[in-house]
Design a protein around this motif. Structure first.
Motif, PDB file in Angstrom:
ATOM      1  N   TRP A  13       0.809  -1.214   0.000  1.00 35.20           N
ATOM      2  CA  TRP A  13       0.000   0.000   0.000  1.00 35.20           C
ATOM      3  C   TRP A  13       0.848   1.272   0.000  1.00 35.20           C
ATOM      4  CZ3 TRP A  13       1.512   2.636   4.282  1.00 35.20           C
ATOM      5  CH2 TRP A  13       2.031   1.889   5.343  1.00 35.20           C
ATOM      6  N   GLY A  14       2.172   1.127  -0.037  1.00 34.53           N
ATOM      7  CA  GLY A  14       3.053   2.283   0.102  1.00 34.53           C
ATOM      8  C   GLY A  14       2.890   3.319  -1.002  1.00 34.53           C
ATOM      9  N   LEU A  15       2.847   2.868  -2.260  1.00 30.10           N
ATOM     10  CA  LEU A  15       2.743   3.803  -3.377  1.00 30.10           C
ATOM     11  C   LEU A  15       1.426   4.559  -3.353  1.00 30.10           C
ATOM     12  CD1 LEU A  15       3.847   4.967  -5.996  1.00 30.10           C
ATOM     13  CD2 LEU A  15       2.875   2.997  -7.209  1.00 30.10           C
ATOM     14  N   GLU A  16       0.342   3.851  -3.082  1.00 33.02           N
ATOM     15  CA  GLU A  16      -0.963   4.504  -3.049  1.00 33.02           C
ATOM     16  C   GLU A  16      -1.039   5.504  -1.901  1.00 33.02           C
ATOM     17  OE1 GLU A  16      -5.516   3.123  -3.740  1.00 33.02           O
ATOM     18  OE2 GLU A  16      -4.437   2.100  -2.132  1.00 33.02           O
ATOM     19  N   ALA A  17      -0.504   5.118  -0.737  1.00 38.45           N
ATOM     20  CA  ALA A  17      -0.516   6.023   0.413  1.00 38.45           C
ATOM     21  C   ALA A  17       0.300   7.278   0.121  1.00 38.45           C
ATOM     22  CB  ALA A  17       0.024   5.313   1.650  1.00 38.45           C
ATOM     23  N   THR A  18       1.454   7.119  -0.497  1.00 37.57           N
ATOM     24  CA  THR A  18       2.295   8.263  -0.837  1.00 37.57           C
ATOM     25  C   THR A  18       1.587   9.175  -1.838  1.00 37.57           C
ATOM     26  OG1 THR A  18       4.287   6.927  -0.483  1.00 37.57           O
ATOM     27  CG2 THR A  18       4.549   8.972  -1.701  1.00 37.57           C
ATOM     28  N   SER A  19       0.879   8.582  -2.786  1.00 40.17           N
ATOM     29  CA  SER A  19       0.145   9.378  -3.775  1.00 40.17           C
ATOM     30  C   SER A  19      -0.943  10.214  -3.111  1.00 40.17           C
ATOM     31  CB  SER A  19      -0.475   8.466  -4.830  1.00 40.17           C
ATOM     32  OG  SER A  19       0.514   7.730  -5.516  1.00 40.17           O
ATOM     33  N   PHE A  20      -1.685   9.602  -2.186  1.00 41.68           N
ATOM     34  CA  PHE A  20      -2.719  10.352  -1.471  1.00 41.68           C
ATOM     35  C   PHE A  20      -2.102  11.454  -0.614  1.00 41.68           C
ATOM     36  CE2 PHE A  20      -5.669   6.526  -1.811  1.00 41.68           C
ATOM     37  CZ  PHE A  20      -6.457   7.130  -2.776  1.00 41.68           C
ATOM     38  N   LEU A  21      -1.001  11.143   0.072  1.00 40.34           N
ATOM     39  CA  LEU A  21      -0.344  12.141   0.901  1.00 40.34           C
ATOM     40  C   LEU A  21       0.170  13.304   0.062  1.00 40.34           C
ATOM     41  CD1 LEU A  21       1.638   9.856   3.379  1.00 40.34           C
ATOM     42  CD2 LEU A  21      -0.285  11.364   3.943  1.00 40.34           C
ATOM     43  N   PHE A  22       0.684  12.995  -1.126  1.00 42.46           N
ATOM     44  CA  PHE A  22       1.161  14.054  -2.012  1.00 42.46           C
ATOM     45  C   PHE A  22       0.003  14.945  -2.448  1.00 42.46           C
ATOM     46  CE2 PHE A  22       2.351  15.681  -6.240  1.00 42.46           C
ATOM     47  CZ  PHE A  22       3.511  16.366  -5.893  1.00 42.46           C
ATOM     48  N   ALA A  23      -1.140  14.346  -2.733  1.00 45.50           N
ATOM     49  CA  ALA A  23      -2.318  15.136  -3.103  1.00 45.50           C
ATOM     50  C   ALA A  23      -2.736  16.041  -1.951  1.00 45.50           C
ATOM     51  CB  ALA A  23      -3.470  14.207  -3.500  1.00 45.50           C
ATOM     52  N   TRP A  24      -2.734  15.519  -0.731  1.00 47.11           N
ATOM     53  CA  TRP A  24      -3.039  16.334   0.443  1.00 47.11           C
ATOM     54  C   TRP A  24      -2.037  17.473   0.582  1.00 47.11           C
ATOM     55  CZ3 TRP A  24      -6.462  16.003   4.813  1.00 47.11           C
ATOM     56  CH2 TRP A  24      -7.492  15.072   4.642  1.00 47.11           C
ATOM     57  N   PHE A  29      -3.359  21.224   0.190  1.00 47.13           N
ATOM     58  CA  PHE A  29      -3.258  21.977   1.435  1.00 47.13           C
ATOM     59  C   PHE A  29      -2.236  23.098   1.293  1.00 47.13           C
ATOM     60  CE2 PHE A  29      -4.636  21.907   5.802  1.00 47.13           C
ATOM     61  CZ  PHE A  29      -3.659  22.600   6.490  1.00 47.13           C
ATOM     62  N   GLY A  30      -1.145  22.801   0.567  1.00 43.75           N
ATOM     63  CA  GLY A  30      -0.092  23.795   0.413  1.00 43.75           C
ATOM     64  C   GLY A  30      -0.479  24.956  -0.478  1.00 43.75           C
ATOM     65  N   VAL A  31      -1.377  24.728  -1.447  1.00 44.30           N
ATOM     66  CA  VAL A  31      -1.802  25.805  -2.333  1.00 44.30           C
ATOM     67  C   VAL A  31      -2.456  26.930  -1.532  1.00 44.30           C
ATOM     68  CG1 VAL A  31      -3.484  26.405  -4.113  1.00 44.30           C
ATOM     69  CG2 VAL A  31      -2.013  24.432  -4.420  1.00 44.30           C
ATOM     70  N   PHE A  77     -11.449  13.483   0.887  1.00 44.28           N
ATOM     71  CA  PHE A  77     -11.975  14.629   1.628  1.00 44.28           C
ATOM     72  C   PHE A  77     -11.146  15.885   1.399  1.00 44.28           C
ATOM     73  CE2 PHE A  77     -11.813  17.162   5.608  1.00 44.28           C
ATOM     74  CZ  PHE A  77     -13.102  17.658   5.573  1.00 44.28           C
ATOM     75  N   ILE A  78      -9.860  15.725   1.054  1.00 43.05           N
ATOM     76  CA  ILE A  78      -9.006  16.886   0.831  1.00 43.05           C
ATOM     77  C   ILE A  78      -9.494  17.720  -0.336  1.00 43.05           C
ATOM     78  CG2 ILE A  78      -7.439  15.661  -0.704  1.00 43.05           C
ATOM     79  CD1 ILE A  78      -6.617  18.474   1.830  1.00 43.05           C
ATOM     80  N   LEU A  79     -10.271  17.143  -1.254  1.00 40.22           N
ATOM     81  CA  LEU A  79     -10.757  17.889  -2.418  1.00 40.22           C
ATOM     82  C   LEU A  79     -11.671  19.049  -2.005  1.00 40.22           C
ATOM     83  CD1 LEU A  79     -11.401  14.903  -4.861  1.00 40.22           C
ATOM     84  CD2 LEU A  79      -9.523  16.557  -4.947  1.00 40.22           C
ATOM     85  N   PRO A  80     -12.796  18.811  -1.328  1.00 42.95           N
ATOM     86  CA  PRO A  80     -13.613  19.968  -0.907  1.00 42.95           C
ATOM     87  C   PRO A  80     -12.946  20.782   0.190  1.00 42.95           C
ATOM     88  CG  PRO A  80     -14.532  17.944  -0.015  1.00 42.95           C
ATOM     89  CD  PRO A  80     -13.449  17.528  -0.956  1.00 42.95           C
ATOM     90  N   PHE A  81     -12.205  20.125   1.081  1.00 43.43           N
ATOM     91  CA  PHE A  81     -11.564  20.852   2.174  1.00 43.43           C
ATOM     92  C   PHE A  81     -10.491  21.800   1.638  1.00 43.43           C
ATOM     93  CE2 PHE A  81      -8.301  21.042   5.603  1.00 43.43           C
ATOM     94  CZ  PHE A  81      -9.052  21.745   6.524  1.00 43.43           C
ATOM     95  N   GLY A  82      -9.650  21.299   0.736  1.00 39.40           N
ATOM     96  CA  GLY A  82      -8.616  22.140   0.154  1.00 39.40           C
ATOM     97  C   GLY A  82      -9.206  23.265  -0.677  1.00 39.40           C
ATOM     98  N   ALA A  83     -10.283  22.980  -1.440  1.00 39.39           N
ATOM     99  CA  ALA A  83     -10.922  24.018  -2.243  1.00 39.39           C
ATOM    100  C   ALA A  83     -11.562  25.081  -1.362  1.00 39.39           C
ATOM    101  CB  ALA A  83     -11.971  23.387  -3.156  1.00 39.39           C
ATOM    102  N   LEU A  84     -12.158  24.659  -0.243  1.00 40.73           N
ATOM    103  CA  LEU A  84     -12.745  25.624   0.693  1.00 40.73           C
ATOM    104  C   LEU A  84     -11.666  26.509   1.305  1.00 40.73           C
ATOM    105  CD1 LEU A  84     -15.135  26.751   2.288  1.00 40.73           C
ATOM    106  CD2 LEU A  84     -14.772  24.923   3.969  1.00 40.73           C
ATOM    107  N   LEU A  85     -10.563  25.911   1.718  1.00 40.36           N
ATOM    108  CA  LEU A  85      -9.460  26.700   2.261  1.00 40.36           C
ATOM    109  C   LEU A  85      -8.940  27.695   1.223  1.00 40.36           C
ATOM    110  CD1 LEU A  85      -7.198  24.263   4.341  1.00 40.36           C
ATOM    111  CD2 LEU A  85      -8.583  26.164   5.185  1.00 40.36           C
TER     112      LEU A  85
END
Length: 229
Positions: free
Chosen positions: A50-61, A65-67, A181-189
């Motif tokens: 699950w390492g690659l998938e987890a890293t991909s999700f973390l990178f998206a977050w 979040f960083g934007v 969840f980061i999709l609406p949360f990040g867009a709201l931020l």
């Protein structure tokens, strides 16, 4: 300084510290998972499935979040060749126009992000083509919270969501509505940060949305002082 402004500054400092800590934790988790995977692969001919998938999700977050954090700290790069040759009044007007466009963009992004995430979270999507005019009527056939990710197993600590989101059935993998969840949360931020940036430009605190040249000015001042010495 009034107590009100002092309180706001304390809250602002706490939020900034929280954001920076969260970003650092995401970076640390990505680094740790990648390092462990490399060691297991080349040292033990194994690996975290699950390492690659987890890293991909973390990178998206991290990105989403960083934007918003970059907008908050005015860290976005931009071309200011035109801004530097116009009057301060024109610069302010151009900054407000750019900020308004960014607010509209963030609002559209938030609608799209919510509609996509809601499909996996048993929540209604919005109606309206461009801007939300309400919420659609939910039917049981619209529920999609049973969708799981491909590889990341669900931790036991999250089993409490099964009666709420999966009709009591057990999840084998993490349900998609959690990492998505980061999709609406990040867009709201991002929308909130652009609104705040617009207010700063309107009140004269900032001139534009892009990174300032204070660091360059400091370097020039130091160089000028060295020449005088």
């Amino acid at each position: 300084m009034s107590s009100h402004h002092h309180k706001e500054s304390m809250i602002g400092a706490f939020v900034s510290e929280l954001e920076e800590t969260f970003i650092a934790l995401i970076l640390g988790a990505m680094t740790l998972i990648t390092f462990v995977n490399v060691v297991l692969r080349y040292g033990f001919n194994s690996g975290l499935i699950w390492g690659l998938e987890a890293t991909s999700f973390l990178f998206a977050w991290l990105v989403l979040f960083g934007v918003s954090y970059a907008v908050k700290t005015t860290a976005n790069l931009g071309v200011d060749a035109v801004l530097n040759v116009v009057s301060p009044r024109a610069r302010r007007i151009m900054g407000l126009i750019a900020a308004a466009v960014c607010v509209i963009y963030a609002a559209l992004l938030l609608k799209g992000a919510w509609d996509y995430w809601a499909n996996f979270a048993n929540l209604p999507q919005t109606t309206g083509r461009w801007f939300p005019t309400g919420f659609e009527e939910m039917k049981r056939t619209s529920y999609r919270s049973w969708y799981e990710v491909n590889d990341i197993p669900i931790p036991e600590i999250l089993r409490f969501i099964e009666p709420l989101m999966n009709y009591g059935d057990a999840y084998e993998k993490i349900p998609r509505f959690i990492p998505y969840f980061i999709l609406p949360f990040g867009a709201l931020l991002l929308l909130i940060r652009f609104i705040q940036a617009t207010i700063r430009i309107w009140t004269g605190v900032d001139e534009s949305l892009i990174v300032s040249h204070e660091a360059e000015d400091d370097v020039d001042n130091v160089a000028h002082l060295n020449k005088e010495d």
